[in-house]
Scaffold this motif. Structure first.
Motif, short mmCIF file in Angstrom:
data_model
loop_
_atom_site.label_atom_id
_atom_site.label_comp_id
_atom_site.label_asym_id
_atom_site.label_seq_id
_atom_site.Cartn_x
_atom_site.Cartn_y
_atom_site.Cartn_z
N TYR A 152 -53.90 36.59 48.44
CA TYR A 152 -53.82 35.21 48.91
C TYR A 152 -54.53 34.23 47.97
CZ TYR A 152 -51.38 36.51 53.10
OH TYR A 152 -50.42 36.97 53.97
N GLU A 153 -55.66 34.62 47.43
CA GLU A 153 -56.36 33.75 46.48
C GLU A 153 -55.52 33.55 45.22
OE1 GLU A 153 -61.04 34.34 47.70
OE2 GLU A 153 -60.26 35.55 46.06
N THR A 154 -54.86 34.61 44.75
CA THR A 154 -54.04 34.51 43.55
C THR A 154 -52.79 33.68 43.79
OG1 THR A 154 -54.82 36.66 42.75
CG2 THR A 154 -52.75 35.85 41.83
N VAL A 155 -52.06 33.97 44.85
CA VAL A 155 -50.80 33.28 45.11
C VAL A 155 -51.02 31.81 45.47
CG1 VAL A 155 -48.79 33.16 46.66
CG2 VAL A 155 -49.53 35.36 45.74
N LEU A 156 -51.99 31.53 46.34
CA LEU A 156 -52.20 30.16 46.80
C LEU A 156 -53.17 29.36 45.94
CD1 LEU A 156 -52.34 30.84 50.64
CD2 LEU A 156 -50.38 30.05 49.29
N GLY A 157 -53.89 30.03 45.04
CA GLY A 157 -54.84 29.32 44.17
C GLY A 157 -56.01 28.74 44.94
N VAL A 158 -56.51 29.50 45.93
CA VAL A 158 -57.64 29.05 46.75
C VAL A 158 -58.72 30.13 46.76
CG1 VAL A 158 -56.18 27.65 48.26
CG2 VAL A 158 -56.67 30.01 48.90
N PHE A 212 -59.35 30.75 55.16
CA PHE A 212 -58.71 29.85 54.20
C PHE A 212 -59.46 28.53 54.25
CE2 PHE A 212 -55.43 32.86 55.29
CZ PHE A 212 -54.83 33.12 54.06
N PRO A 213 -59.51 27.81 53.12
CA PRO A 213 -60.17 26.51 53.16
C PRO A 213 -59.42 25.57 54.11
CG PRO A 213 -59.05 26.83 51.06
CD PRO A 213 -58.92 28.11 51.82
N GLY A 214 -60.14 24.73 54.78
CA GLY A 214 -59.51 23.80 55.70
C GLY A 214 -60.41 22.63 56.02
N ALA A 270 -49.19 39.48 41.97
CA ALA A 270 -50.32 39.65 42.89
C ALA A 270 -50.12 40.86 43.81
CB ALA A 270 -50.52 38.39 43.72
N GLY A 271 -49.01 41.59 43.64
CA GLY A 271 -48.79 42.79 44.43
C GLY A 271 -47.86 42.63 45.61
N GLY A 272 -47.30 41.45 45.79
CA GLY A 272 -46.38 41.22 46.91
C GLY A 272 -44.93 41.30 46.46
N LYS A 273 -44.03 40.88 47.34
CA LYS A 273 -42.60 40.93 47.05
C LYS A 273 -41.93 39.67 47.58
CE LYS A 273 -38.48 43.65 47.98
NZ LYS A 273 -37.89 44.76 48.74
N VAL A 274 -41.09 39.06 46.77
CA VAL A 274 -40.33 37.89 47.22
C VAL A 274 -39.15 38.39 48.05
CG1 VAL A 274 -38.94 35.90 46.51
CG2 VAL A 274 -41.02 36.49 45.23
N ILE A 275 -39.09 37.96 49.29
CA ILE A 275 -38.00 38.34 50.20
C ILE A 275 -36.86 37.33 50.10
CG2 ILE A 275 -37.37 38.78 52.62
CD1 ILE A 275 -39.43 40.79 51.41
N THR A 276 -37.20 36.05 50.17
CA THR A 276 -36.23 34.97 50.04
C THR A 276 -36.73 34.00 48.99
OG1 THR A 276 -35.73 35.15 52.40
CG2 THR A 276 -34.98 33.16 51.29
N PRO A 277 -36.03 33.86 47.86
CA PRO A 277 -36.47 32.90 46.84
C PRO A 277 -36.38 31.47 47.37
CG PRO A 277 -34.48 34.08 46.14
CD PRO A 277 -34.81 34.55 47.52
N LYS A 278 -36.90 30.55 46.60
CA LYS A 278 -36.89 29.13 46.98
C LYS A 278 -35.48 28.72 47.39
CE LYS A 278 -38.08 24.51 45.35
NZ LYS A 278 -38.65 23.74 44.22
N MET A 279 -35.41 28.14 48.60
CA MET A 279 -34.11 27.66 49.07
C MET A 279 -34.24 26.25 49.63
SD MET A 279 -33.39 29.87 52.49
CE MET A 279 -34.70 30.19 53.65
N ASP A 280 -33.18 25.50 49.47
CA ASP A 280 -33.11 24.12 49.95
C ASP A 280 -32.85 24.14 51.45
OD1 ASP A 280 -32.37 21.47 50.54
OD2 ASP A 280 -31.35 21.21 48.62
N ILE A 281 -33.69 23.44 52.21
CA ILE A 281 -33.49 23.34 53.66
C ILE A 281 -33.23 21.88 54.06
CG2 ILE A 281 -34.59 25.50 54.32
CD1 ILE A 281 -37.18 23.96 54.88
N GLY A 282 -32.53 21.19 53.18
CA GLY A 282 -32.10 19.82 53.45
C GLY A 282 -33.24 18.83 53.57
N ASP A 283 -33.21 18.01 54.61
CA ASP A 283 -34.22 16.97 54.81
C ASP A 283 -35.63 17.53 54.99
OD1 ASP A 283 -32.22 15.08 54.68
OD2 ASP A 283 -32.09 14.79 56.84
N PHE A 284 -35.73 18.83 55.26
CA PHE A 284 -37.03 19.45 55.51
C PHE A 284 -37.66 20.06 54.26
CE2 PHE A 284 -34.59 19.52 59.44
CZ PHE A 284 -35.43 18.75 60.23
N GLY A 285 -37.03 19.91 53.09
CA GLY A 285 -37.61 20.36 51.84
C GLY A 285 -37.10 21.71 51.39
#
Length: 127
Positions: A24-30, A48-50, A93-108
């Motif tokens: 999580y520190e590697t992927v999120l940069g926190v 997590f920082p908050g 970082a040891g994980g796996k991408v299940i769904t690559p970046k996808m467009d979800i319209g108005d929601f980003g």
């Protein structure tokens, strides 16, 4: 009372805290911060920082007998500036991408990954 988002806190269960923290520190940069154990518990929690005055929720990784990692449970999305950046860090970082970046319209945009513990998490951005 002003309206607020419905999520106030989250916990992601892990079996190997050091491995999960590094992921999580590697992927999120926190940097995660160790929390004291609640009275009567023996687990370990890394937060997590908050900012309690900012929108959204924070939470922590938890290693404890009361929960176990799962790919089929609740899906938590982490906010990113551009989720493609975090998605690019996942496999190294040891994980796996299940769904690559996808467009979800108005929601980003979003992507879904599996962490080192077997949990599925989402990454969300508006660009």
């Amino acid at each position: 009372m002003a309206a607020q988002n419905p999520i106030g806190w989250f916990e992601i269960y892990v079996t190997d805290m050091d491995r999960a923290q590094k992921f999580y520190e590697t992927v999120l940069g926190v940097s995660l911060i160790e929390l004291p154990n609640p009275e009567g518990t023996t687990g370990k929690m890394m937060a997590f920082p908050g900012d309690e005055n900012a929108p959204g929720a924070s939470g922590c990784l938890v290693k404890d007998e009361m929960g176990a990692p799962s790919a089929k449970g609740t899906l938590i999305y982490f906010v990113c500036e551009d989720c493609a950046v975090e998605l690019a860090r996942v496999e190294a970082a040891g994980g796996k991408v299940i769904t690559p970046k996808m467009d979800i319209g108005d929601f980003g945009f979003c992507g879904i990954v599996s962490d080192t513990e077997g949990n599925s998490i989402g990454l969300h951005s508006m660009q």
